[in-house]
Structure formats: structure tokens, C-alpha cells
Design a protein around this motif. Structure first.
Motif, short mmCIF file in Angstrom:
data_model
loop_
_atom_site.label_atom_id
_atom_site.label_comp_id
_atom_site.label_asym_id
_atom_site.label_seq_id
_atom_site.Cartn_x
_atom_site.Cartn_y
_atom_site.Cartn_z
N GLU A 2 0.88 -1.22 -0.06
CA GLU A 2 0.09 -0.01 0.01
C GLU A 2 1.01 1.42 0.05
OE1 GLU A 2 -2.90 0.03 3.05
OE2 GLU A 2 -3.39 -2.00 2.46
N ALA A 3 1.87 1.32 0.55
CA ALA A 3 2.83 2.52 0.69
C ALA A 3 3.53 2.65 -0.62
CB ALA A 3 3.99 2.18 1.83
N ARG A 5 2.02 1.96 -3.68
CA ARG A 5 0.94 2.46 -4.26
C ARG A 5 0.89 3.78 -4.03
NH1 ARG A 5 -2.73 -2.27 -3.51
NH2 ARG A 5 -2.09 -3.68 -5.07
N ASP A 6 0.70 4.34 -2.64
CA ASP A 6 0.56 5.50 -2.26
C ASP A 6 1.75 6.31 -2.90
OD1 ASP A 6 -1.42 5.05 -0.83
OD2 ASP A 6 -0.66 4.82 1.06
N LEU A 7 2.95 5.86 -3.06
CA LEU A 7 4.20 6.72 -3.71
C LEU A 7 4.21 6.50 -5.09
CD1 LEU A 7 6.76 5.47 -1.01
CD2 LEU A 7 5.70 8.04 -1.17
N GLY A 8 3.16 6.04 -5.67
CA GLY A 8 3.28 5.97 -7.06
C GLY A 8 3.71 4.89 -8.00
#
Length: 100
Positions: A2-3, A5-8
């Protein structure tokens, strides 16, 4: 994940940098187990191929049945060395002592 994904990060980058390195010890151990078990299953290969495929296990059984002990021993040593090389190559990919 998830981290990342959050960072792109995209799916392939997440898979290559996170999922694959974390699952590699299990993949290597599974490959070793399967390759060792396949070496003992020479009867299955001969039954499925109609005795048209000569695997090393089949050659050993045939030679022992024909009382050609020396050739059977040579093929057995070749099979053992080959399996040792395969396991050593698998273990060079992942340091299982560090992972456990």
C-alpha cells in the motif's frame, strides 16, 4: 504494498521490488522439493510415454535388471552430481540461513 502504491509505484515495480524478493525463498525451496521428487518418479514418466522416453532413473533400473552394475553406478553418480549442481545453483540465488 500500500505504501508503494501511495508513492506512485506501478504493479510491475511493486512485484519486482517487493513481492518477488519476499517470496523467493519459498519459490527456491519449492523448486528443490519438486526437482528431488521428480528424480524418484521414473515409473510415472515411463507409464505416460509408453516407455519411449529414457530418463536417467529408467536407465538405472534397466541396467541393474540386466546386471550391468558398473554402468548403472556411473549413471547414478551422474544423476547425483547433476542434482547437487541444481540444488547448489538454487541455493546461490537465496541465502536460506539468512531468511530463516
Amino acid at each position: 504494498i500500500e505504501a508503494a502504491r501511495d508513492l506512485g509505484a506501478g504493479f510491475f515495480r511493486i512485484f519486482r521490488t517487493i513481492i518477488l524478493p519476499l517470496s523467493m525463498p519459498g519459490v527456491i525451496v519449492g523448486a528443490i522439493f519438486v526437482s528431488v521428487m521428480v528424480l524418484g518418479e521414473f515409473a510415472t514418466a515411463s507409464a505416460l510415454s509408453g516407455r519411449k522416453v529414457n530418463m536417467l532413473g529408467n536407465i538405472i533400473v534397466t541396467q541393474v535388471g540386466s546386471l550391468k552394475w558398473a554402468f548403472a553406478a556411473v549413471v547414478g553418480v551422474i544423476l547425483t552430481v547433476l542434482m547437487g549442481v541444481v540444488v547448489a545453483a538454487f541455493l546461490r540465488v537465496v541465502d536460506l540461513r539468512r531468511e530463516l
